[in-house]
Each structure stands twice: as C-alpha cells, then as structure tokens.
Design an enzyme around this catalytic site. Structure first.
Site, PDB file in Angstrom:
ATOM      1  N   CYS A 279       3.156   8.388   1.725  1.00 42.48           N
ATOM      2  CA  CYS A 279       3.554   7.287   2.806  1.00 42.48           C
ATOM      3  C   CYS A 279       3.889   6.022   2.062  1.00 42.48           C
ATOM      4  CB  CYS A 279       2.314   7.232   3.651  1.00 42.48           C
ATOM      5  SG  CYS A 279       2.711   6.102   5.020  1.00 42.48           S
TER       6      CYS A 279
ATOM      7  N   CYS B 160       4.828  -7.165   8.570  1.00 45.80           N
ATOM      8  CA  CYS B 160       5.538  -6.480   9.642  1.00 45.80           C
ATOM      9  C   CYS B 160       5.836  -7.649  10.630  1.00 45.80           C
ATOM     10  CB  CYS B 160       4.933  -5.353   9.887  1.00 45.80           C
ATOM     11  SG  CYS B 160       6.182  -4.210  11.163  1.00 45.80           S
TER      12      CYS B 160
ATOM     13  N   CYS C 156      -2.176  -2.094  15.684  1.00 45.76           N
ATOM     14  CA  CYS C 156      -1.873  -1.969  14.277  1.00 45.76           C
ATOM     15  C   CYS C 156      -2.255  -3.016  13.204  1.00 45.76           C
ATOM     16  CB  CYS C 156      -0.179  -1.875  13.780  1.00 45.76           C
ATOM     17  SG  CYS C 156       0.301  -1.483  12.229  1.00 45.76           S
TER      18      CYS C 156
ATOM     19  N   CYS D 273      -3.944   2.645   7.899  1.00 46.10           N
ATOM     20  CA  CYS D 273      -2.518   1.976   7.838  1.00 46.10           C
ATOM     21  C   CYS D 273      -2.751   0.489   7.610  1.00 46.10           C
ATOM     22  CB  CYS D 273      -1.788   1.955   9.117  1.00 46.10           C
ATOM     23  SG  CYS D 273      -2.050   3.761   9.840  1.00 46.10           S
TER      24      CYS D 273
ATOM     25  N   HIS E  85       3.952   6.402  21.542  1.00 48.94           N
ATOM     26  CA  HIS E  85       2.532   5.670  21.889  1.00 48.94           C
ATOM     27  C   HIS E  85       2.337   5.601  23.300  1.00 48.94           C
ATOM     28  CE1 HIS E  85       2.326   5.791  17.556  1.00 48.94           C
ATOM     29  NE2 HIS E  85       2.794   4.519  17.466  1.00 48.94           N
TER      30      HIS E  85
ATOM     31  N   ASN F 209      -6.867   5.086  14.184  1.00 43.07           N
ATOM     32  CA  ASN F 209      -7.680   4.602  13.107  1.00 43.07           C
ATOM     33  C   ASN F 209      -8.054   3.415  13.496  1.00 43.07           C
ATOM     34  OD1 ASN F 209      -8.793   5.268  10.435  1.00 43.07           O
ATOM     35  ND2 ASN F 209      -6.665   5.958   9.874  1.00 43.07           N
TER      36      ASN F 209
ATOM     37  N   GLU G 210       0.974  -1.193   0.039  1.00 43.65           N
ATOM     38  CA  GLU G 210      -0.106   0.022   0.061  1.00 43.65           C
ATOM     39  C   GLU G 210       0.734   1.280  -0.062  1.00 43.65           C
ATOM     40  OE1 GLU G 210      -3.329  -1.437   3.033  1.00 43.65           O
ATOM     41  OE2 GLU G 210      -3.086   0.787   3.016  1.00 43.65           O
TER      42      GLU G 210
ATOM     43  N   CYS H  14       2.941  -4.571  16.938  1.00 49.86           N
ATOM     44  CA  CYS H  14       2.138  -3.655  17.760  1.00 49.86           C
ATOM     45  C   CYS H  14       0.645  -3.973  17.833  1.00 49.86           C
ATOM     46  CB  CYS H  14       2.242  -2.308  17.153  1.00 49.86           C
ATOM     47  SG  CYS H  14       4.058  -1.519  17.139  1.00 49.86           S
TER      48      CYS H  14
ATOM     49  N   SER I 163      10.255   6.752  10.111  1.00 47.85           N
ATOM     50  CA  SER I 163       9.602   6.386  11.337  1.00 47.85           C
ATOM     51  C   SER I 163       9.989   4.788  11.810  1.00 47.85           C
ATOM     52  CB  SER I 163       8.108   6.493  11.001  1.00 47.85           C
ATOM     53  OG  SER I 163       7.357   6.332  12.221  1.00 47.85           O
TER      54      SER I 163
ATOM     55  N   GLY J 295       5.513  -1.986   7.756  1.00 49.39           N
ATOM     56  CA  GLY J 295       6.705  -2.482   8.047  1.00 49.39           C
ATOM     57  C   GLY J 295       7.482  -1.584   8.761  1.00 49.39           C
ATOM     58  N   GLU J 296       8.775  -2.168   9.203  1.00 51.55           N
ATOM     59  CA  GLU J 296       9.516  -1.197  10.152  1.00 51.55           C
ATOM     60  C   GLU J 296      10.732  -1.032   9.408  1.00 51.55           C
ATOM     61  OE1 GLU J 296       9.813   0.421  13.124  1.00 51.55           O
ATOM     62  OE2 GLU J 296      11.977   0.467  12.649  1.00 51.55           O
TER      63      GLU J 296
ATOM     64  N   SER K  21       7.828   6.100  17.230  1.00 54.14           N
ATOM     65  CA  SER K  21       6.365   5.804  17.427  1.00 54.14           C
ATOM     66  C   SER K  21       6.599   5.665  18.967  1.00 54.14           C
ATOM     67  CB  SER K  21       6.068   4.481  16.561  1.00 54.14           C
ATOM     68  OG  SER K  21       5.802   5.036  15.218  1.00 54.14           O
TER      69      SER K  21
HETATM   70  N1  SAH Z   1       7.220   0.642  11.858  1.00 51.67           N
HETATM   71  C1  SAH Z   1       7.336   2.062  12.114  1.00 51.67           C
HETATM   72  C2  SAH Z   1       6.734   2.626  10.532  1.00 51.67           C
HETATM   73  C3  SAH Z   1       5.231   2.200  10.181  1.00 51.67           C
HETATM   74  S1  SAH Z   1       3.975   2.464  11.211  1.00 51.67           S
HETATM   75  C4  SAH Z   1       6.844   2.824  13.145  1.00 51.67           C
HETATM   76  O1  SAH Z   1       6.376   1.947  14.062  1.00 51.67           O
HETATM   77  O2  SAH Z   1       7.091   3.811  13.126  1.00 51.67           O
HETATM   78  C5  SAH Z   1       3.865   4.341  10.976  1.00 51.67           C
HETATM   79  C6  SAH Z   1       2.798   4.773  12.365  1.00 51.67           C
HETATM   80  O3  SAH Z   1       1.470   4.547  12.236  1.00 51.67           O
HETATM   81  C7  SAH Z   1       3.427   4.436  13.687  1.00 51.67           C
HETATM   82  O4  SAH Z   1       3.309   5.401  14.100  1.00 51.67           O
HETATM   83  C8  SAH Z   1       2.330   3.401  14.014  1.00 51.67           C
HETATM   84  O5  SAH Z   1       2.167   3.208  15.328  1.00 51.67           O
HETATM   85  C9  SAH Z   1       1.150   4.246  13.402  1.00 51.67           C
HETATM   86  N2  SAH Z   1       0.045   3.342  13.303  1.00 51.67           N
HETATM   87  C10 SAH Z   1      -0.266   2.161  13.032  1.00 51.67           C
HETATM   88  N3  SAH Z   1      -1.496   1.674  13.235  1.00 51.67           N
HETATM   89  C11 SAH Z   1      -2.396   2.876  13.134  1.00 51.67           C
HETATM   90  C12 SAH Z   1      -3.573   2.974  13.228  1.00 51.67           C
HETATM   91  N4  SAH Z   1      -4.498   2.104  13.211  1.00 51.67           N
HETATM   92  N5  SAH Z   1      -4.119   4.310  13.449  1.00 51.67           N
HETATM   93  C13 SAH Z   1      -3.059   5.263  13.741  1.00 51.67           C
HETATM   94  N6  SAH Z   1      -1.741   5.195  13.476  1.00 51.67           N
HETATM   95  C14 SAH Z   1      -1.463   3.759  13.350  1.00 51.67           C
END
Ligand code: SAH
Length: 347
Positions: free
Chosen positions: A103, A110, A117, A334, A217, A291, A90, A114, A192, A160-161, A215
């Site tokens: 993005c 991944c 996610c 995401c 959180h 989201n 995506e 988390c 990120s 992905g990370e 990230s």
């Molecule tokens: N792995 C990396 C980059 C991908 S995630 C990272 O963790 O930063 C990019 C961002 O989107 C991260 O901050 C992640 O926590 C956030 N994210 C993941 N799922 C989400 C969701 N459902 N709603 C809002 N942000 C989300």
C-alpha cells in the site's frame, strides 16, 4: 535535483540518447535499478565510470531513510520512510494467500478531509514525485529480497488522493509495471480514489489495465456529504455517471470500498441502497472493518453486524468480501504511524 526513479522506461532511453549515449544504455540502467536493484551507480558494472559520474551529478539515487519498521504477527510490515526533504511517508506490506501487496502513499498529507480518516489529520504539504512512490516499492522489495519473496500487488491506498496527483501516479504505475523492471502486472495494480469525477473520466479515456477502486462508504448523498466533503463537489449522481462512462469505455471490473461504521452506514437499509447503486455494474464491494482513529469518534462495527451486512449484500446479489484486518497489533491503520510520528516531532 531529479531522481533517477522518476524516469519511465522511455524517459530513460531518451535521457541516454540526449547524452549522446547508445539507446541500449537506457535498458541497462533500468534493469540495474529494478531487476538487480543496486544501490549505487558504481555497482552498474557494464556502465562506464564516466557515465556513473554524469548520472551522479544529474540524478539522485540514494535510498529512502527508514525511520521506523514494524512487523506484525500476521506478516504485515509497516514502514515509515523519510524523503529527501525530511517529509515522512507510510508504506505497508500485507501478506495475502494470493501474494504480497504493498500500500503506497501518494501525497504528504491529504486535503480530502474524510471525517473518519487519520491521513487527513495532517493537511497536504505536497504531491509525491513518481520516483518517491517507486522508491517505496523498491525499499520494500529490497527488504523482501533477503527472503526471496516478491511483491505481486500494489494498491495506491496510502495517505493522499492519487487522482489529485494524477500524472505522477500514472508514471509511477507505468514504471513498476514495466516488464524489464519490477514487472508488477497492471491487473495487480489498483488506484483508489474518493471520487474526483473529472479524473475518473480522464482515467477512463486512457484505457489502461490498472484497476480502479472507488471509496464509496455511503450510499446516499445525505450520508456521503456528512462523511466525505468531496461529495459536495461531486455528488453521487455525477460519480455514478462517470463510473458508467468508465465501465462503457473499459471492460474492467470496478471495486467499491465501503468502511463499516457502527450505527452510521451499516443497516439493512444502507445495504439495500448500496445494492441499488451497484445495479448494472460489474462491481465488487470491499467491506472494510473500520480502523478506529482516536480523534474522530466513529466506532468499528462488531463482527456480527459486519457479517449481517455482508449477508444482506449477498442476498441482494452484490458480490462482496469482508476484508480481514491486517497488522492489528502494530500501528497499521491508515496514517496512524505517521500521525503519531509527526505529533511526536512537535513535542
Ligand atoms: N484517497 C484515496 C486513497 C487513500 S484512502 C481514497 O479515498 O480512496 C484508502 C482507503 O482507506 C479509502 O477507502 C479510505 O476511505 C480508507 N480508510 C481511511 N481511513 C480508514 C480507517 N481508519 N479505517 C479503514 N479504512 C480507512
């Protein structure tokens, strides 16, 4: 076969020299790819037919297949691309007052797991090559070319990370940043990470101009352990130490991403703990409305609580923004478009 889009500018020059061609050929090819954005070697009119044939044999150049494209009322465009091996990724374009931001996905699936996610619903299958990330940008840019619009910002925040695919991500950033190509400013490119400490230190040592977003959180180990398994490997103290090192080595502002999860991390006490972590850093906190992902059970905060959290941070002298939601009317969250597609394939 390698893709022509995997090559950094210097690699392109080396490649032509290795073929016994003049070095300036590298610049020509790079510009055909990223300035004139042609789709076929034959369209590179000042490159000889013989060279076309050799390049054709050695480097793939075909565009990604568009499996799906959705356009939201607010201008957000969401793409689902198919890679050469059949994997899907995506890519999202978001329209801001300051420009157009893309993005990018850095891995197929991944492994960070988390809890909130959607991307992690599908385990990592492989890293993306640099060229596969470059092509995401190029596909979107070609789509925008019709309207004479230009991508100004890139965030590596898709599935992905990025720091689990460190070398390819850095190559990718260098390719799209190069001023003889797309020329996306380094300060407009953000990587990120969920907090892979050794890679943060490595990134600090490279002294690039690319932006780093973390990230976060959660402001305590207890809560972060619960939301992000990566915190077991690299707890907050180690993460903050690495960020201190980054800040000392690089005179750059950091960003913290902070998703607001209803009743989880959105109290005044959390704001106070977050402010404490920010102390001494030049850091900007991006508050992200969650989201909602059906499978996970976390809830989005209402706008009133989000504003209250934002106000608390302001009062505590933390610079923050409350990110506006994009593409709420399409599958923009995401990883949701891909998750839906991959689920559909198995039925
Ligand atoms: N792995 C990396 C980059 C991908 S995630 C990272 O963790 O930063 C990019 C961002 O989107 C991260 O901050 C992640 O926590 C956030 N994210 C993941 N799922 C989400 C969701 N459902 N709603 C809002 N942000 C989300």
């Amino acid at each position: 076969m390698k893709s022509i889009y995997d090559l950094k500018y210097e690699d392109m020059e080396q490649m032509v020299v290795d073929h016994g061609w003049k070095k300036y050929r590298g610049k020509q090819i790079f510009q055909w790819l990223y300035r004139k954005r042609v789709d076929h070697y034959e369209d590179m009119t000042d490159v000889s037919k013989d060279m076309h044939a050799i390049l054709q044999d050695e480097y793939r150049m075909e565009p990604l297949k568009v499996l799906n494209r959705q356009i939201s009322k607010d201008g957000t465009r969401k793409y689902l691309f198919e890679l050469a091996d059949g994997s899907s990724v995506e890519t999202v374009l978001m329209v801001y007052h300051y420009g157009m931001s893309v993005c990018v996905t850095s891995q197929v699936g991944c492994n960070m797991g988390c809890k909130f996610c959607a991307s992690g619903l599908l385990k990592k299958q492989r890293d993306l090559a640099a060229g596969e990330m470059v092509q995401q940008i190029l596909m979107v840019q070609k789509d925008l070319d019709a309207d004479n619009e230009r991508i100004s910002h890139v965030v590596v925040m898709g599935t992905g990370e990025p720091f689990d695919n460190y070398d390819n991500v850095m190559d990718f950033c260098r390719i799209i940043n190069h001023d003889l190509g797309l020329g996306i400013g380094a300060r407009h490119i953000t990587i990120s990470t969920c907090g892979l400490v050794p890679k943060i230190r490595r990134f600090a040592d490279e002294h690039t101009q690319f932006n780093l977003a973390i990230s976060l959180h959660a402001p305590t180990n207890e809560l972060r352990d619960e939301l992000m398994p990566v915190n077991h490997a690299y707890p907050l103290e180690e993460l903050m130490d690495a960020l201190r090192y980054y800040a000392d080595e690089n005179n750059r502002r950091l960003s913290f991403e902070y998703i607001l999860l209803k009743g989880k991390n959105d109290s005044f006490e959390h704001a106070r703990q977050l402010a404490k972590l920010c102390k001494g850093f030049d850091v900007f906190v991006n508050l992200i409305p969650y989201n909602q992902v059906d499978e996970h059970g976390f809830k989005t905060v209402d706008i009133k609580s989000a504003m209250a959290f934002y106000d608390s941070l302001m009062k505590l002298n933390v610079k923050a923004t409350l990110r506006q939601e994009h593409g709420a009317d399409i599958d923009a969250a995401c990883g949701q478009l891909r998750a839906k597609y991959e689920r559909g394939k198995t039925h």
